[in-house]
Enzyme design. Structure first.
Site, PDB file in Angstrom:
ATOM      1  N   ALA A  20     -34.710  31.543  41.939  1.00  0.00           N
ATOM      2  CA  ALA A  20     -34.768  32.746  41.101  1.00  0.00           C
ATOM      3  C   ALA A  20     -34.271  32.454  39.688  1.00  0.00           C
ATOM      4  O   ALA A  20     -34.881  32.906  38.709  1.00  0.00           O
ATOM      5  CB  ALA A  20     -33.945  33.864  41.731  1.00  0.00           C
ATOM      6  N   HIS A  84     -35.234  40.027  53.583  1.00  0.00           N
ATOM      7  CA  HIS A  84     -36.377  40.401  52.752  1.00  0.00           C
ATOM      8  C   HIS A  84     -37.029  41.717  53.154  1.00  0.00           C
ATOM      9  O   HIS A  84     -37.249  42.590  52.316  1.00  0.00           O
ATOM     10  CB  HIS A  84     -37.433  39.298  52.760  1.00  0.00           C
ATOM     11  N   LYS A 102     -41.387  34.895  49.206  1.00  0.00           N
ATOM     12  CA  LYS A 102     -41.839  34.679  50.579  1.00  0.00           C
ATOM     13  C   LYS A 102     -40.714  34.200  51.484  1.00  0.00           C
ATOM     14  O   LYS A 102     -39.756  33.627  50.999  1.00  0.00           O
ATOM     15  CB  LYS A 102     -43.003  33.680  50.602  1.00  0.00           C
TER      16      LYS A 102
END
Length: 186
Positions: A20, A84, A102
């Site tokens: 990130a 997630h 993902k």
């Protein structure tokens, strides 16, 4: 913390690990009209450091700081894989646009919940899959462009990992959790 008036699209990050920070955040920061609203990490030290370094208005350890924030229009979910689906569903139900790295889910129930939230949400759900931007895949796509394949399947060998690596545990990460997630969905 007092907040400056928001300009443009308010973007928050829940999770700010290596990928990130190195890939997603620089592109978001480089986009015109983006305001970094909230960063949420596992520890307060990391959240405060990230807020100071990258210019987020709010630093927190609770995902609600980004998901329930009126100044945040879009949330990037870049946490461990086992979180997630729930975080994505929560953000979508809060009316946010969501970019989830993902996999979207590692079990069927989580996937069903995230898809249910996406179907009823005003926000857009996007699931990131970074391999499509790998230099070798870009070259392969160019070479195969005249053939226009509809689908391409490829395998990446990440090598052996120690049995006690966090990647092998329930929270999942990388190809190893994707393989187990697919197996559990059959």
């Amino acid at each position: 913390m007092a907040r400056a008036p928001k300009a443009g699209l308010g973007v928050g990050f829940v999770g700010l690990g290596n990928y990130a920070r190195a890939v997603l955040l620089p592109r978001v920061k480089g986009a015109a009209g983006v305001s970094l609203t909230a960063v949420v990490t596992k520890t307060g030290i990391s959240a405060n450091h990230s807020a100071d370094k990258f210019g987020f208005a709010v630093a927190a350890t609770d995902p609600a700081a980004a998901i329930d924030d009126a100044a945040t229009d879009a949330v990037f979910i870049a946490t461990r894989h086992d979180t997630h689906a729930a975080l994505t569903a929560r953000a979508l139900r809060a009316g946010k646009h969501v970019f989830c790295e993902k996999p979207l889910a590692i079990e069927v129930a989580g996937l069903d919940d995230a898809l249910d939230a996406a179907n009823g949400a005003p926000g857009v759900l996007t699931v990131g899959f970074n391999r499509r931007f790998a230099p070798l895949l870009i070259q392969a796509k160019k070479a195969l462009e005249p053939l226009r394949p509809l689908m391409m399947l490829y395998r990446v060998n990440a090598g052996m990992l120690p049995a006690d690596s966090w990647i092998q545990r329930g929270e999942g990460a990388g190809a190893y959790s994707a393989r187990s997630a697919i197996s559990s969905m059959r």
